[in-house]
Design a protein around this motif. Sequence first.
Motif, PDB file in Angstrom:
ATOM      1  N   SER A   6     -40.255  -1.260 -22.955  1.00  0.00           N
ATOM      2  CA  SER A   6     -39.844  -1.767 -21.749  1.00  0.00           C
ATOM      3  C   SER A   6     -37.981  -1.346 -21.598  1.00  0.00           C
ATOM      4  CB  SER A   6     -40.008  -3.742 -21.696  1.00  0.00           C
ATOM      5  OG  SER A   6     -38.804  -4.198 -21.475  1.00  0.00           O
ATOM      6  N   LEU A   7     -38.213  -0.961 -22.332  1.00  0.00           N
ATOM      7  CA  LEU A   7     -36.547  -0.711 -22.295  1.00  0.00           C
ATOM      8  C   LEU A   7     -36.543   0.649 -21.902  1.00  0.00           C
ATOM      9  CD1 LEU A   7     -33.498  -1.302 -23.334  1.00  0.00           C
ATOM     10  CD2 LEU A   7     -33.737  -0.374 -25.155  1.00  0.00           C
ATOM     11  N   VAL A   8     -37.025   1.644 -22.716  1.00  0.00           N
ATOM     12  CA  VAL A   8     -37.759   2.476 -21.955  1.00  0.00           C
ATOM     13  C   VAL A   8     -37.760   3.018 -20.671  1.00  0.00           C
ATOM     14  CG1 VAL A   8     -39.024   5.373 -22.279  1.00  0.00           C
ATOM     15  CG2 VAL A   8     -38.295   4.019 -24.325  1.00  0.00           C
ATOM     16  N   SER A   9     -38.545   2.031 -20.368  1.00  0.00           N
ATOM     17  CA  SER A   9     -38.711   1.617 -18.569  1.00  0.00           C
ATOM     18  C   SER A   9     -37.778   1.587 -17.811  1.00  0.00           C
ATOM     19  CB  SER A   9     -39.770   0.806 -18.303  1.00  0.00           C
ATOM     20  OG  SER A   9     -41.190   1.270 -18.839  1.00  0.00           O
ATOM     21  N   HIS A  10     -36.180   0.822 -17.959  1.00  0.00           N
ATOM     22  CA  HIS A  10     -36.041   0.981 -17.840  1.00  0.00           C
ATOM     23  C   HIS A  10     -34.860   1.961 -17.462  1.00  0.00           C
ATOM     24  CE1 HIS A  10     -37.160  -3.199 -18.367  1.00  0.00           C
ATOM     25  NE2 HIS A  10     -35.850  -4.248 -17.274  1.00  0.00           N
ATOM     26  N   ILE A  11     -34.468   2.918 -18.983  1.00  0.00           N
ATOM     27  CA  ILE A  11     -33.851   3.804 -19.347  1.00  0.00           C
ATOM     28  C   ILE A  11     -33.897   4.774 -17.915  1.00  0.00           C
ATOM     29  CG2 ILE A  11     -32.824   5.346 -20.586  1.00  0.00           C
ATOM     30  CD1 ILE A  11     -33.426   3.810 -22.878  1.00  0.00           C
ATOM     31  N   LEU A  12     -35.222   4.855 -17.690  1.00  0.00           N
ATOM     32  CA  LEU A  12     -35.414   6.040 -17.265  1.00  0.00           C
ATOM     33  C   LEU A  12     -35.765   5.440 -15.206  1.00  0.00           C
ATOM     34  CD1 LEU A  12     -38.493   7.643 -19.798  1.00  0.00           C
ATOM     35  CD2 LEU A  12     -36.239   8.635 -19.032  1.00  0.00           C
ATOM     36  N   GLU A  13     -36.202   4.184 -15.595  1.00  0.00           N
ATOM     37  CA  GLU A  13     -36.876   4.283 -13.835  1.00  0.00           C
ATOM     38  C   GLU A  13     -35.551   3.469 -12.818  1.00  0.00           C
ATOM     39  OE1 GLU A  13     -40.142   2.370 -14.083  1.00  0.00           O
ATOM     40  OE2 GLU A  13     -41.380   3.586 -15.850  1.00  0.00           O
ATOM     41  N   SER A  14     -34.636   2.887 -13.748  1.00  0.00           N
ATOM     42  CA  SER A  14     -33.450   2.142 -12.861  1.00  0.00           C
ATOM     43  C   SER A  14     -32.665   3.092 -12.284  1.00  0.00           C
ATOM     44  CB  SER A  14     -32.582   1.059 -13.401  1.00  0.00           C
ATOM     45  OG  SER A  14     -31.417   1.529 -14.619  1.00  0.00           O
ATOM     46  N   ARG A  15     -31.753   2.592 -11.110  1.00  0.00           N
ATOM     47  CA  ARG A  15     -30.752   3.339 -10.014  1.00  0.00           C
ATOM     48  C   ARG A  15     -29.616   2.282 -10.475  1.00  0.00           C
ATOM     49  NH1 ARG A  15     -34.847   5.271  -5.263  1.00  0.00           N
ATOM     50  NH2 ARG A  15     -36.639   6.296  -6.433  1.00  0.00           N
ATOM     51  N   PRO A  16     -28.430   3.493 -11.329  1.00  0.00           N
ATOM     52  CA  PRO A  16     -27.354   3.079 -10.768  1.00  0.00           C
ATOM     53  C   PRO A  16     -27.004   2.926  -9.341  1.00  0.00           C
ATOM     54  CG  PRO A  16     -27.745   3.928 -12.959  1.00  0.00           C
ATOM     55  CD  PRO A  16     -28.572   4.061 -12.330  1.00  0.00           C
ATOM     56  N   ASP A  17     -25.847   1.806  -9.230  1.00  0.00           N
ATOM     57  CA  ASP A  17     -25.238   2.058  -7.682  1.00  0.00           C
ATOM     58  C   ASP A  17     -24.376   2.475  -8.058  1.00  0.00           C
ATOM     59  OD1 ASP A  17     -23.658   0.363  -8.755  1.00  0.00           O
ATOM     60  OD2 ASP A  17     -25.163  -1.527  -7.602  1.00  0.00           O
ATOM     61  N   GLU A  18     -23.293   2.615  -6.692  1.00  0.00           N
ATOM     62  CA  GLU A  18     -22.194   3.532  -6.183  1.00  0.00           C
ATOM     63  C   GLU A  18     -20.801   2.830  -7.165  1.00  0.00           C
ATOM     64  OE1 GLU A  18     -19.834   6.769  -5.511  1.00  0.00           O
ATOM     65  OE2 GLU A  18     -21.840   6.688  -5.651  1.00  0.00           O
ATOM     66  N   LEU A  19     -21.000   1.337  -7.236  1.00  0.00           N
ATOM     67  CA  LEU A  19     -19.948   0.615  -6.900  1.00  0.00           C
ATOM     68  C   LEU A  19     -20.020   1.770  -9.139  1.00  0.00           C
ATOM     69  CD1 LEU A  19     -17.585  -1.169  -7.446  1.00  0.00           C
ATOM     70  CD2 LEU A  19     -19.005  -2.683  -7.604  1.00  0.00           C
TER      71      LEU A  19
END
Length: 440
Positions: A6-19
């Motif tokens: 689960s953690l790996v999925s979040h690391i690879l797939e999430s998208r940080p925003d401009e803030l």
Amino acid sequence: MGVTESLVSHILESRPDELARQCARKGFCDFLAACWFPLQQQIPESGLPILREVYSGKSAANRAVILGYAGHSLDFDDFHADFRGHPSTVILPALIAWCSLQPTFSINDFLDAYIIGVEIAGRTGLAITQQHYALGNHNTATLGTLAAAAALIRLTRPSHGRAAVLLGIAATQASGLRAQFASAVKPLHAGLAAERAVRSAQLALAGFNGQSRGVLESFLSFGSHGQARGELLTSGWGAPWRIVSPGLEFKPFATCSGTHSAAEAARLIRNQWLQEERTLNGLLNAIHHIEVAFPPGGDIAASVRRPVTGIGARFSLEYVVAAMLLYGDLRMRDFAEGPINADIMALAARVRRCPDDSAPSDALNPALRFHEVTLFLKDGRKLIQRRTRQQSVRDGVNVQEKLQRALQGESEERSHAVLKDCALLTNEQLYRLIAALLPE
């Protein structure tokens, strides 16, 4: 799905925003300020030349050690409350070292990897609970290894399976003891954590095998004395990003963050006395003794009572309070390598620690830490100021000014170029700053 998957999925797939990226740019600027003094030999620092000799090659792992140590050598680098440690001085050296030899990553790749690293730092701190630090671990060294490894996963984008192996390799190496505080090994912890992350990435990406399941869970359980809360690793991921809230805390002083609100309380007393048109000598001659109150366990990091070197003085409430009363600031030269300031120590001998047993234990919530400084005068009067950690964080630090002070020894042209590149809007700016930190 297990914890690691689960953690790996979040690391690879999430998208940080401009803030979050804006906060990352500010964090990079602060890291640059913290490590510029030792890297440019502006203060006495005997550890760095030795490390440069031992880690003399230009490999990514060697560069990570040097940068991690330099960033933490003055205890001037940022802090994160959830992490209970210093994230940037582990995460950024690993990323910078990697990119220095593979300059193919974009500025957004770099910033997003940094953001993910801070996210893992904060989340592992919460998941492993305050027990980890209380048991004698140095979170910057232990959890920092995982945070930097996660940042490299995001940067290099391996398969989910390779990423899980990489985290497992990092977790099995993560170590570092608070018993090394007040020595050069404390900043070395940051360098070694960055190095371990780089080596873990190199091994995993080369196909080296390891367990992809259960290692992270084992690490959390062992490191928390069985009190881990693994669900906090992913619950509410990025909402908000940990680099935004609670965010990176930037230091105004090159001392342990566990001394800062005490220093600020002492400065308030000093300023009030002087504003009333009284002299500093009058204040110093009037003091009978000084008491510093704080929550039980609030001095766990600032544990040095009678320092014998400037390095030890960074972890001494007594020395910090005395230095602030004397000079109105914590001057870097009074906390640099070498002998302590005798005038400060003479006043520090009159400082007493008085834990406030009516306050909740610091281990329950370090964010609620405070220091109350009381000057007992010879005529029976008391001068009292209370300063909370939350007040210190809210007032903040001007990172741009902090970097400008670090660059004072540079030419006007070079200083201007570095400050301009710290906007970190283009790939070219990123790689020029990397080259400035790692000259050939």
